[in-house]
Motif scaffolding. Structure first.
Motif, PDB file in Angstrom:
ATOM      1  N   ASN A 198       0.835  -1.205   0.000  1.00 15.31           N
ATOM      2  CA  ASN A 198       0.000   0.000   0.000  1.00 15.31           C
ATOM      3  C   ASN A 198       0.863   1.245   0.000  1.00 15.31           C
ATOM      4  O   ASN A 198       2.040   1.206   0.382  1.00 15.31           O
ATOM      5  N   VAL A 229      -9.875   4.523  -4.764  1.00 11.52           N
ATOM      6  CA  VAL A 229     -10.278   5.183  -3.512  1.00 11.52           C
ATOM      7  C   VAL A 229     -11.802   5.279  -3.431  1.00 11.52           C
ATOM      8  O   VAL A 229     -12.434   5.937  -4.272  1.00 11.52           O
ATOM      9  N   ARG A 238     -13.353  11.659   5.642  1.00  6.92           N
ATOM     10  CA  ARG A 238     -12.677  12.947   5.445  1.00  6.92           C
ATOM     11  C   ARG A 238     -11.567  12.900   4.396  1.00  6.92           C
ATOM     12  O   ARG A 238     -11.541  13.702   3.466  1.00  6.92           O
ATOM     13  N   SER A 297     -10.668  10.440   2.107  1.00 11.71           N
ATOM     14  CA  SER A 297     -11.022   9.963   0.753  1.00 11.71           C
ATOM     15  C   SER A 297     -11.864  11.006   0.020  1.00 11.71           C
ATOM     16  O   SER A 297     -11.718  11.201  -1.189  1.00 11.71           O
TER      17      SER A 297
HETATM   18  C1  LIG Z   1      -3.314  -1.359   4.292  1.00  7.38           C
HETATM   19  C2  LIG Z   1      -4.554  -0.573   3.925  1.00  7.38           C
HETATM   20  C3  LIG Z   1      -4.983  -0.530   2.600  1.00  7.38           C
HETATM   21  C4  LIG Z   1      -6.121   0.197   2.243  1.00  7.38           C
HETATM   22  N1  LIG Z   1      -6.504   0.208   0.938  1.00  7.38           N
HETATM   23  C5  LIG Z   1      -7.598   0.937   0.576  1.00  7.38           C
HETATM   24  C6  LIG Z   1      -7.982   1.000  -0.803  1.00  7.38           C
HETATM   25  O1  LIG Z   1      -7.332   0.414  -1.680  1.00  7.38           O
HETATM   26  N2  LIG Z   1      -9.072   1.758  -1.129  1.00  7.38           N
HETATM   27  C7  LIG Z   1      -9.797   2.443  -0.166  1.00  7.38           C
HETATM   28  O2  LIG Z   1     -10.767   3.124  -0.530  1.00  7.38           O
HETATM   29  N3  LIG Z   1      -9.454   2.380   1.147  1.00  7.38           N
HETATM   30  C8  LIG Z   1      -8.366   1.675   1.516  1.00  7.38           C
HETATM   31  N4  LIG Z   1      -7.987   1.647   2.838  1.00  7.38           N
HETATM   32  C9  LIG Z   1      -8.752   2.495   3.801  1.00  7.38           C
HETATM   33  C10 LIG Z   1      -8.200   3.934   3.770  1.00  7.38           C
HETATM   34  O3  LIG Z   1      -6.886   3.967   4.290  1.00  7.38           O
HETATM   35  C11 LIG Z   1      -9.046   4.883   4.621  1.00  7.38           C
HETATM   36  O4  LIG Z   1      -9.201   4.340   5.894  1.00  7.38           O
HETATM   37  C12 LIG Z   1     -10.405   5.143   3.985  1.00  7.38           C
HETATM   38  O5  LIG Z   1     -10.214   5.844   2.751  1.00  7.38           O
HETATM   39  C13 LIG Z   1     -11.291   5.987   4.921  1.00  7.38           C
HETATM   40  O6  LIG Z   1     -10.568   7.111   5.289  1.00  7.38           O
HETATM   41  P1  LIG Z   1     -11.279   8.550   5.306  1.00  7.38           P
HETATM   42  O7  LIG Z   1     -10.249   9.535   5.752  1.00  7.38           O
HETATM   43  O8  LIG Z   1     -11.955   8.807   4.007  1.00  7.38           O
HETATM   44  O9  LIG Z   1     -12.402   8.312   6.361  1.00  7.38           O
HETATM   45  P2  LIG Z   1     -12.410   8.719   7.914  1.00  7.38           P
HETATM   46  O10 LIG Z   1     -12.699  10.176   8.041  1.00  7.38           O
HETATM   47  O11 LIG Z   1     -11.184   8.180   8.566  1.00  7.38           O
HETATM   48  O12 LIG Z   1     -13.676   7.894   8.348  1.00  7.38           O
HETATM   49  C14 LIG Z   1     -13.649   6.447   8.377  1.00  7.38           C
HETATM   50  C15 LIG Z   1     -15.080   5.935   8.448  1.00  7.38           C
HETATM   51  O13 LIG Z   1     -15.703   6.417   9.623  1.00  7.38           O
HETATM   52  C16 LIG Z   1     -16.874   7.134   9.271  1.00  7.38           C
HETATM   53  N5  LIG Z   1     -16.953   8.317  10.155  1.00  7.38           N
HETATM   54  C17 LIG Z   1     -16.053   9.331  10.200  1.00  7.38           C
HETATM   55  N6  LIG Z   1     -16.447  10.227  11.136  1.00  7.38           N
HETATM   56  C18 LIG Z   1     -17.601   9.762  11.677  1.00  7.38           C
HETATM   57  C19 LIG Z   1     -18.465  10.193  12.673  1.00  7.38           C
HETATM   58  N7  LIG Z   1     -18.242  11.346  13.338  1.00  7.38           N
HETATM   59  N8  LIG Z   1     -19.555   9.458  12.971  1.00  7.38           N
HETATM   60  C20 LIG Z   1     -19.799   8.311  12.315  1.00  7.38           C
HETATM   61  N9  LIG Z   1     -19.021   7.813  11.367  1.00  7.38           N
HETATM   62  C21 LIG Z   1     -17.927   8.528  11.044  1.00  7.38           C
HETATM   63  C22 LIG Z   1     -16.715   7.567   7.842  1.00  7.38           C
HETATM   64  O14 LIG Z   1     -17.954   7.704   7.160  1.00  7.38           O
HETATM   65  C23 LIG Z   1     -15.931   6.408   7.282  1.00  7.38           C
HETATM   66  O15 LIG Z   1     -16.789   5.348   6.870  1.00  7.38           O
HETATM   67  C24 LIG Z   1      -6.864   0.901   3.231  1.00  7.38           C
HETATM   68  C25 LIG Z   1      -6.433   0.859   4.562  1.00  7.38           C
HETATM   69  C26 LIG Z   1      -5.288   0.144   4.906  1.00  7.38           C
HETATM   70  C27 LIG Z   1      -4.845   0.116   6.342  1.00  7.38           C
END
Ligand SMILES: Cc1cc2nc3c(=O)[nH]c(=O)nc-3n(C[C@H](O)[C@H](O)[C@H](O)COP(=O)(O)OP(=O)(O)OC[C@H]3O[C@@H](n4cnc5c(N)ncnc54)[C@H](O)[C@@H]3O)c2cc1C
Length: 183
Positions: free
Chosen positions: A46, A74, A79, A81
């Motif tokens: 990754n 993605v 936040r 993504s």
């Molecule tokens: C090794 C590895 C590989 C990965 N590969 C991929 C990949 O290929 N593609 C991919 O899309 N992702 C992948 N991921 C996941 C990616 O890293 C992120 O975790 C993902 O994109 C979500 O991050 P974010 O910042 O968009 O969401 P965040 O803001 O971190 O939120 C995460 C989740 O929590 C929910 N959430 C956030 N805040 C709240 C709240 N206040 N109340 C309720 N729910 C809430 C959001 O809706 C979301 O569903 C991978 C993760 C790892 C560890």
């Protein structure tokens, strides 16, 4: 999951292409600013992307041998993504760390049975590519909701190229039935 402590040095890549295979998934292609070869990687690796100040990990979907680009898929879900979807376009610069791999394959294997669910399909695409490259026997089961089939066509083609079997399922019960049959 999100990497909270980035572990390798930061480099800057340029977005060279963006695809949108489904409403909620964007595929980004990233290259070195000078177009040079990027560090290689094995399936399951990754890349950490600086998504507006939040370091998120995304699985690399390519073969990883002397790559001229990195490709990630993605899903728009939170936040970081959402920032990637809204702010990165062709020509954008983006900070990355890695690649790193905590999900590397056993290269002594000759037969690969891959089960993918939802956006978790991304490392499976890299594994399927490696299976074609190494001549492993390949079977893929891809479970996804109806519209979220971002990598179905690509996986079907890879599996067919390997002379293997590709099955798509849309419901947990269907997945259980397929796994019960195979295992
Ligand atoms: C090794 C590895 C590989 C990965 N590969 C991929 C990949 O290929 N593609 C991919 O899309 N992702 C992948 N991921 C996941 C990616 O890293 C992120 O975790 C993902 O994109 C979500 O991050 P974010 O910042 O968009 O969401 P965040 O803001 O971190 O939120 C995460 C989740 O929590 C929910 N959430 C956030 N805040 C709240 C709240 N206040 N109340 C309720 N729910 C809430 C959001 O809706 C979301 O569903 C991978 C993760 C790892 C560890």
């Amino acid at each position: 999951m999100t990497a909270t402590v980035p572990t390798s040095r930061v480099s800057t890549l340029v977005v060279t292409a963006v695809e949108q295979p489904t409403d909620r998934v964007r595929v980004l292609h990233l290259a070195a600013p000078d177009g040079g070869v990027l560090p290689g990687y094995s399936p399951g690796a990754n890349l950490q992307i600086n998504a507006g100040g939040k370091w998120n990990s995304y699985s690399l979907t390519g073969l990883g041998i002397a790559p001229s680009e990195y490709s990630v898929g993605v899903l728009d879900q939170g936040r970081g993504s959402r920032w990637i979807h809204g702010n990165l376009a062709v020509g954008s610069e983006v900070e990355v760390r890695g690649p790193e791999n905590a999900f590397a394959p056993d290269l002594s294997g000759r037969r690969v049975f891959l089960v993918a669910g939802g956006i978790g399909v991304t490392p499976i695409v890299a594994y399927a590519r490696a299976a074609v490259f190494h001549g492993w026997d390949l079977e893929v089961v891809y479970s996804h909701s109806a519209p979220e089939d971002a990598f179905a066509a690509e996986l079907r083609e890879l599996t067919t190229t390997a002379g293997g079997r590709f099955t798509e399922v849309g419901h947990r019960d269907e997945l259980t039935a397929v796994l019960t049959d195979r295992l």
